[in-house]
Scaffold this motif. Structure first.
Motif, mmCIF file in Angstrom:
data_model
loop_
_atom_site.group_PDB
_atom_site.id
_atom_site.type_symbol
_atom_site.label_atom_id
_atom_site.label_comp_id
_atom_site.label_asym_id
_atom_site.label_seq_id
_atom_site.Cartn_x
_atom_site.Cartn_y
_atom_site.Cartn_z
ATOM 1 N N ALA A 184 0.821 -1.211 0.000
ATOM 2 C CA ALA A 184 0.000 0.000 0.000
ATOM 3 C C ALA A 184 0.855 1.261 0.000
ATOM 4 O O ALA A 184 0.443 2.297 -0.536
ATOM 5 C CB ALA A 184 -0.932 0.009 1.212
ATOM 6 N N PHE A 185 2.034 1.179 0.587
ATOM 7 C CA PHE A 185 2.938 2.333 0.626
ATOM 8 C C PHE A 185 4.022 2.206 -0.441
ATOM 9 O O PHE A 185 5.139 2.703 -0.278
ATOM 10 C CB PHE A 185 3.534 2.494 2.025
ATOM 11 C CG PHE A 185 2.517 2.907 3.044
ATOM 12 C CD1 PHE A 185 1.963 4.176 3.026
ATOM 13 C CD2 PHE A 185 2.069 2.014 4.004
ATOM 14 C CE1 PHE A 185 1.000 4.561 3.953
ATOM 15 C CE2 PHE A 185 1.108 2.392 4.939
ATOM 16 C CZ PHE A 185 0.575 3.666 4.902
ATOM 17 N N HIS A 186 3.674 1.542 -1.537
ATOM 18 C CA HIS A 186 4.510 1.439 -2.733
ATOM 19 C C HIS A 186 5.888 0.863 -2.446
ATOM 20 O O HIS A 186 6.888 1.274 -3.044
ATOM 21 C CB HIS A 186 4.629 2.795 -3.427
ATOM 22 C CG HIS A 186 3.311 3.440 -3.681
ATOM 23 N ND1 HIS A 186 2.465 3.002 -4.677
ATOM 24 C CD2 HIS A 186 2.659 4.448 -3.040
ATOM 25 C CE1 HIS A 186 1.361 3.737 -4.655
ATOM 26 N NE2 HIS A 186 1.440 4.618 -3.668
ATOM 27 N N GLU A 187 5.950 -0.070 -1.501
ATOM 28 C CA GLU A 187 7.172 -0.785 -1.146
ATOM 29 C C GLU A 187 8.293 0.153 -0.710
ATOM 30 O O GLU A 187 9.468 -0.109 -0.919
ATOM 31 C CB GLU A 187 7.612 -1.688 -2.303
ATOM 32 C CG GLU A 187 6.563 -2.724 -2.666
ATOM 33 C CD GLU A 187 6.965 -3.623 -3.803
ATOM 34 O OE1 GLU A 187 8.089 -3.498 -4.330
ATOM 35 O OE2 GLU A 187 6.137 -4.468 -4.182
ATOM 36 N N ARG A 188 7.905 1.261 -0.074
ATOM 37 C CA ARG A 188 8.884 2.246 0.383
ATOM 38 C C ARG A 188 9.019 2.295 1.896
ATOM 39 O O ARG A 188 9.914 2.935 2.410
ATOM 40 C CB ARG A 188 8.498 3.628 -0.127
ATOM 41 C CG ARG A 188 8.653 3.756 -1.622
ATOM 42 C CD ARG A 188 8.548 5.207 -2.045
ATOM 43 N NE ARG A 188 8.770 5.326 -3.470
ATOM 44 C CZ ARG A 188 7.845 5.665 -4.341
ATOM 45 N NH1 ARG A 188 6.621 5.934 -3.937
ATOM 46 N NH2 ARG A 188 8.137 5.755 -5.612
#
Length: 79
Positions: free
Chosen positions: A52-56
């Motif tokens: 959900a947090f763009h793999e960041r």
């Protein structure tokens, strides 16, 4: 593989040399084989948050997000 070799009659000492795993790892997996993982839901939630947090997000941010959702994790034991 190690379990199959043991069943065929090989000595554990020889199996660990061939398979290149520590003895403790072998015994851990034999003991826990077939048991349900109690953290399955938590692992799914972690994966969902990470995506959900763009793999960041790293583990600290994921931990904070889990705490916001009401999960009790990484708590210190008080003796």
């Amino acid at each position: 593989m190690a379990v199959e070799l043991k069943e065929e009659g090989f000595r554990l000492k020889d199996i660990f040399l061939i398979v290149r795993i520590p003895e403790a790892t072998y015994h851990y997996h034999v003991k826990n084989f077939g048991k349900e993982d109690p953290d399955t839901e938590l692992k799914k939630r972690i994966t969902h948050l990470f995506q959900a947090f763009h793999e960041r997000y790293g583990y600290k941010r994921i931990t904070n997000e889990l705490k916001k959702l009401g999960y009790c994790i990484n708590h210190k034991k008080v003796y």
